[in-house]
Design a protein around this motif. Structure first.
Motif, PDB file in Angstrom:
ATOM      1  N   TRP A   1       3.076  -3.897  10.697  1.00 38.97           N
ATOM      2  CA  TRP A   1       3.931  -4.491  11.731  1.00 38.97           C
ATOM      3  C   TRP A   1       3.980  -5.996  11.488  1.00 38.97           C
ATOM      4  O   TRP A   1       2.951  -6.622  11.220  1.00 38.97           O
ATOM      5  N   ASP A   2       5.194  -6.574  11.542  1.00 39.05           N
ATOM      6  CA  ASP A   2       5.313  -8.023  11.379  1.00 39.05           C
ATOM      7  C   ASP A   2       6.135  -8.627  12.499  1.00 39.05           C
ATOM      8  O   ASP A   2       6.982  -7.972  13.119  1.00 39.05           O
ATOM      9  N   LEU A   3       5.862  -9.880  12.780  1.00 40.48           N
ATOM     10  CA  LEU A   3       6.551 -10.632  13.831  1.00 40.48           C
ATOM     11  C   LEU A   3       6.794 -12.043  13.316  1.00 40.48           C
ATOM     12  O   LEU A   3       5.877 -12.706  12.818  1.00 40.48           O
ATOM     13  N   ALA A   4       8.044 -12.514  13.403  1.00 46.45           N
ATOM     14  CA  ALA A   4       8.407 -13.858  12.948  1.00 46.45           C
ATOM     15  C   ALA A   4       9.281 -14.521  14.006  1.00 46.45           C
ATOM     16  O   ALA A   4      10.087 -13.870  14.675  1.00 46.45           O
TER      17      ALA A   4
ATOM     18  N   LEU B   1       8.633  -2.716  11.752  1.00 52.30           N
ATOM     19  CA  LEU B   1       7.634  -1.775  11.275  1.00 52.30           C
ATOM     20  C   LEU B   1       8.053  -1.363   9.869  1.00 52.30           C
ATOM     21  O   LEU B   1       9.195  -0.923   9.668  1.00 52.30           O
ATOM     22  N   VAL B   2       7.156  -1.528   8.898  1.00 48.42           N
ATOM     23  CA  VAL B   2       7.471  -1.238   7.505  1.00 48.42           C
ATOM     24  C   VAL B   2       6.446  -0.251   6.953  1.00 48.42           C
ATOM     25  O   VAL B   2       5.235  -0.458   7.101  1.00 48.42           O
ATOM     26  N   GLY B   3       6.931   0.811   6.331  1.00 47.78           N
ATOM     27  CA  GLY B   3       6.052   1.811   5.740  1.00 47.78           C
ATOM     28  C   GLY B   3       6.033   1.729   4.229  1.00 47.78           C
ATOM     29  O   GLY B   3       6.870   1.057   3.613  1.00 47.78           O
TER      30      GLY B   3
ATOM     31  N   VAL C   1       0.329  -7.330  10.729  1.00 43.44           N
ATOM     32  CA  VAL C   1      -0.885  -6.551  10.953  1.00 43.44           C
ATOM     33  C   VAL C   1      -0.740  -5.206  10.257  1.00 43.44           C
ATOM     34  O   VAL C   1       0.265  -4.508  10.447  1.00 43.44           O
ATOM     35  N   LYS C   2      -1.728  -4.837   9.462  1.00 40.88           N
ATOM     36  CA  LYS C   2      -1.742  -3.539   8.816  1.00 40.88           C
ATOM     37  C   LYS C   2      -2.251  -2.519   9.830  1.00 40.88           C
ATOM     38  O   LYS C   2      -3.445  -2.432  10.112  1.00 40.88           O
ATOM     39  N   LEU C   3      -1.341  -1.734  10.414  1.00 40.47           N
ATOM     40  CA  LEU C   3      -1.716  -0.772  11.445  1.00 40.47           C
ATOM     41  C   LEU C   3      -2.445   0.423  10.854  1.00 40.47           C
ATOM     42  O   LEU C   3      -3.382   0.947  11.449  1.00 40.47           O
ATOM     43  N   THR C   4      -1.992   0.879   9.708  1.00 37.83           N
ATOM     44  CA  THR C   4      -2.630   1.953   8.954  1.00 37.83           C
ATOM     45  C   THR C   4      -2.545   1.547   7.480  1.00 37.83           C
ATOM     46  O   THR C   4      -1.863   0.564   7.148  1.00 37.83           O
TER      47      THR C   4
ATOM     48  N   ASN D   1       0.850  -1.169   0.000  1.00 44.50           N
ATOM     49  CA  ASN D   1       0.000   0.000   0.000  1.00 44.50           C
ATOM     50  C   ASN D   1       0.891   1.226   0.000  1.00 44.50           C
ATOM     51  O   ASN D   1       1.845   1.303   0.750  1.00 44.50           O
ATOM     52  N   GLN D   2       0.581   2.194  -0.811  1.00 36.84           N
ATOM     53  CA  GLN D   2       1.363   3.415  -0.882  1.00 36.84           C
ATOM     54  C   GLN D   2       0.456   4.599  -0.587  1.00 36.84           C
ATOM     55  O   GLN D   2      -0.684   4.639  -1.043  1.00 36.84           O
ATOM     56  N   THR D   3       0.949   5.555   0.176  1.00 31.61           N
ATOM     57  CA  THR D   3       0.239   6.807   0.392  1.00 31.61           C
ATOM     58  C   THR D   3       1.014   7.906  -0.300  1.00 31.61           C
ATOM     59  O   THR D   3       2.199   8.104  -0.027  1.00 31.61           O
TER      60      THR D   3
END
Length: 344
Positions: free
Chosen positions: A174-177, A209-211, A166-169, A72-74
């Motif tokens: 946010w990812d967890l492995a 956290l990835v934007g 999880v898509k926070l916005t 997703n891009q803003t």
């Protein structure tokens, strides 16, 4: 023996250099009489950190396609582009990543060189347009020639890695492995006169956290994350001209990263550059080497790279080349990464 413990940590940290973390620790490592287990142990730490971060990167790629096309891009005008704007499929994804790395350590009394290969495949399922769960499996192979003791150390292993995201916005995920690895080591020294082999296991985890943003025609993928690895090596007895018993020990490695990818779309493709800063918050302490000098210890480093991503009809492919040892002492480390993802 304490020196053997330090060496296990050193070779284990060879892989760490590829994700930035290094734990180049050793004691009297240039002494050919030092047990070969010490060498294998170093490979263990290195591979542990490298594999953990490579898998983390692969899982990130599995969720977002490795970068720009399916994230997703803003935009600077506040308009969403990408999956949330309806430009991409959602639901399930199958992905694969392959990595090939070369490393060369130039430090006096710690010279070594070799290769690290890793392949990972995964499946992810997205639901409620926000959550993703998945499972990945990895195979790794490490081969090092240890000039300081006229020997070599080889490691092979496999890992199982569940992950969630999880898509926070619309623009931040946010990812967890976390994962567990089953490993086997073979090592020798004194031109093969002394040999040894043993098993090991590794626990590792990472969170990021990835934007995903755009500014005009440019695409940005900032990322901040933390990875940790703990690897336990079984004890074993050497064979050949030495029958020393090498006790079990544990190597820990941790690294925090922050940086971004910057891309410029051209048709269905996006060439990009990557810059990531690294801080090794868990690493081995420097120790006295055989030449009576202290071993190098790097806390800070960086990774810079170039890549190209191509996306078409739910399929995303990318190729990336990285220098993993920027600002590291007496070390060269380069990695080539190829990713393929199908979203359906």
């Amino acid at each position: 023996m304490k020196s053997q413990s330090f060496l296990r940590g050193m070779i284990a940290s060879v892989a760490v250099c590829f994700i930035g973390a290094q734990a180049w620790a050793s004691s009297d490592v240039s002494n050919q009489g030092a047990p070969s287990a010490t060498v294998a142990a170093s490979v263990s730490s290195s591979a542990a950190v490298q594999t953990g971060n490579i898998i983390s990167g692969a899982i990130g790629g599995g969720f977002s396609g490795g970068g720009f096309s399916s994230s997703n891009q803003t935009s600077d005008a506040g308009t969403q582009v990408g999956r949330s704007a309806g430009n991409d499929k959602s639901g399930n994804s199958v992905w694969a990543q392959g990595d090939a790395s070369v490393v060369h350590k130039y430090e006096d009394s710690l010279r070594l060189h070799g290769t690290i290969y890793s392949g990972v495949v995964g499946f992810g399922h997205e639901f409620l347009d926000r959550y993703t769960v998945g499972l990945a499996a990895d195979y790794e192979s490490v081969s090092l020639k240890t000039a300081y003791n006229n020997g070599k150390s080889d490691e092979t292993g496999s890992s199982l890695i569940p992950y969630v995201a999880v898509k926070l916005t619309p623009s931040v995920t946010w990812d967890l492995a976390g994962g567990y690895s089953w490993l086997d080591y073979k090592t020798d020294r004194q031109n093969g006169a002394v040999k040894g082999d043993y098993s090991a296991n590794r626990w590792f985890g990472s969170t990021n956290l990835v934007g995903a943003y755009s500014l005009g025609d440019f695409r940005f993928q900032p990322r901040a994350g933390v990875s940790f690895s703990s690897e336990r090596h079984d004890g074993y007895r050497e064979t050949g001209s030495s029958t020393s018993y090498i006790g079990a020990d544990t190597s820990n490695s941790g690294i925090a990263t922050m940086g971004t990818k910057i891309g410029y779309p051209i048709g269905n493709g996006t060439p990009y550059v990557k810059v990531m800063g690294e801080w090794d918050f868990v690493t081995s302490e420097s120790v006295l080497k055989a030449n009576r000098q202290m071993s190098d210890k790097d806390r800070l480093g960086a990774v810079v790279g170039l890549g190209y991503e191509y996306s078409f009809n739910g399929v995303t492919a990318s190729l990336e080349l990285n220098d993993n040892a920027v600002f590291r002492q007496n070390l060269d480390a380069y990695t080539a990464t190829a990713r393929l993802r199908w979203q359906f």
